[in-house]
Design a protein around this motif. Structure first.
Motif, PDB file in Angstrom:
ATOM      1  N   LYS A   1       0.835  -1.204   0.000  1.00  0.00           N
ATOM      2  CA  LYS A   1       0.000   0.000   0.000  1.00  0.00           C
ATOM      3  C   LYS A   1       0.868   1.253   0.000  1.00  0.00           C
ATOM      4  CE  LYS A   1      -3.804   2.118   2.637  1.00  0.00           C
ATOM      5  NZ  LYS A   1      -3.280   3.431   2.960  1.00  0.00           N
ATOM      6  N   ARG A   2       1.886   1.299   0.861  1.00  0.00           N
ATOM      7  CA  ARG A   2       2.760   2.470   0.962  1.00  0.00           C
ATOM      8  C   ARG A   2       3.474   2.740  -0.360  1.00  0.00           C
ATOM      9  NH1 ARG A   2       7.790   2.582   1.072  1.00  0.00           N
ATOM     10  NH2 ARG A   2       8.061   0.428   1.772  1.00  0.00           N
ATOM     11  N   GLU A   3       4.100   1.717  -0.915  1.00  0.00           N
ATOM     12  CA  GLU A   3       4.830   1.887  -2.171  1.00  0.00           C
ATOM     13  C   GLU A   3       3.902   2.312  -3.304  1.00  0.00           C
ATOM     14  OE1 GLU A   3       7.804   2.078  -3.303  1.00  0.00           O
ATOM     15  OE2 GLU A   3       8.935   1.495  -1.537  1.00  0.00           O
ATOM     16  N   SER A   4       2.732   1.701  -3.384  1.00  0.00           N
ATOM     17  CA  SER A   4       1.792   2.023  -4.459  1.00  0.00           C
ATOM     18  C   SER A   4       1.250   3.438  -4.329  1.00  0.00           C
ATOM     19  CB  SER A   4       0.649   1.010  -4.481  1.00  0.00           C
ATOM     20  OG  SER A   4       1.171  -0.276  -4.767  1.00  0.00           O
ATOM     21  N   GLU A   5       1.004   3.884  -3.107  1.00  0.00           N
ATOM     22  CA  GLU A   5       0.570   5.264  -2.897  1.00  0.00           C
ATOM     23  C   GLU A   5       1.686   6.249  -3.253  1.00  0.00           C
ATOM     24  OE1 GLU A   5      -2.885   4.798   0.515  1.00  0.00           O
ATOM     25  OE2 GLU A   5      -0.875   5.351   1.167  1.00  0.00           O
ATOM     26  N   GLU A   6       2.919   5.925  -2.859  1.00  0.00           N
ATOM     27  CA  GLU A   6       4.052   6.800  -3.188  1.00  0.00           C
ATOM     28  C   GLU A   6       4.236   6.918  -4.699  1.00  0.00           C
ATOM     29  OE1 GLU A   6       7.540   5.246  -1.247  1.00  0.00           O
ATOM     30  OE2 GLU A   6       6.824   5.762   0.754  1.00  0.00           O
ATOM     31  N   GLU A   7       4.151   5.791  -5.390  1.00  0.00           N
ATOM     32  CA  GLU A   7       4.405   5.766  -6.829  1.00  0.00           C
ATOM     33  C   GLU A   7       3.268   6.383  -7.643  1.00  0.00           C
ATOM     34  OE1 GLU A   7       6.815   3.552  -8.786  1.00  0.00           O
ATOM     35  OE2 GLU A   7       8.138   3.573  -7.045  1.00  0.00           O
ATOM     36  N   SER A   8       2.022   6.176  -7.198  1.00  0.00           N
ATOM     37  CA  SER A   8       0.871   6.616  -7.991  1.00  0.00           C
ATOM     38  C   SER A   8       0.319   7.975  -7.577  1.00  0.00           C
ATOM     39  CB  SER A   8      -0.257   5.583  -7.896  1.00  0.00           C
ATOM     40  OG  SER A   8      -0.829   5.581  -6.593  1.00  0.00           O
ATOM     41  N   GLY A   9       0.591   8.392  -6.338  1.00  0.00           N
ATOM     42  CA  GLY A   9       0.013   9.626  -5.828  1.00  0.00           C
ATOM     43  C   GLY A   9      -1.444   9.478  -5.414  1.00  0.00           C
ATOM     44  N   LEU A  10      -1.949   8.259  -5.389  1.00  0.00           N
ATOM     45  CA  LEU A  10      -3.340   7.997  -5.014  1.00  0.00           C
ATOM     46  C   LEU A  10      -3.417   7.515  -3.574  1.00  0.00           C
ATOM     47  CD1 LEU A  10      -4.381   5.984  -8.205  1.00  0.00           C
ATOM     48  CD2 LEU A  10      -4.931   8.366  -7.696  1.00  0.00           C
ATOM     49  N   LYS A  11      -4.543   7.754  -2.927  1.00  0.00           N
ATOM     50  CA  LYS A  11      -4.826   7.204  -1.609  1.00  0.00           C
ATOM     51  C   LYS A  11      -5.571   5.894  -1.844  1.00  0.00           C
ATOM     52  CE  LYS A  11      -5.030   7.450   2.887  1.00  0.00           C
ATOM     53  NZ  LYS A  11      -3.856   7.024   3.622  1.00  0.00           N
ATOM     54  N   LEU A  12      -5.042   4.789  -1.327  1.00  0.00           N
ATOM     55  CA  LEU A  12      -5.583   3.466  -1.661  1.00  0.00           C
ATOM     56  C   LEU A  12      -6.176   2.747  -0.468  1.00  0.00           C
ATOM     57  CD1 LEU A  12      -2.595   2.240  -3.845  1.00  0.00           C
ATOM     58  CD2 LEU A  12      -4.705   3.324  -4.628  1.00  0.00           C
TER      59      LEU A  12
END
Length: 77
Positions: free
Chosen positions: A48-59
């Motif tokens: 979740k952390r990496e994906s939020e950092e990379e995409s700029g989205l709140k997941l």
């Protein structure tokens, strides 16, 4: 040394979210948002952390696809 790579398959408006790589070795290539698991971090939190950092989205993580192992030939010995 073993490294754990984590990430998420993000579906938004019936489409898959991809990010462009910024590292020189893969600059501009499209990929899923991925990154390294931090020491002491559990897999889902890291993904979740990496994906939020990379995409700029709140997941919100609402599922789990799987765990896969790849051993590079130079690491097999």
């Amino acid at each position: 040394m073993h490294r754990v790579i984590v990430g998420c398959l993000i579906v938004k408006n019936d489409s898959c979210v991809l990010v462009q790589e910024a590292q020189k070795s893969a600059y501009g290539e499209w990929n899923l948002p991925l990154g390294h698991l931090d020491e002491g971090e559990d897999i889902l939190t890291g993904a979740k952390r990496e994906s939020e950092e990379e995409s700029g989205l709140k997941l919100k993580v609402d599922g789990f696809i799987g765990i896969y192992q790849h051993i590079k030939s130079d690491e097999a010995t």
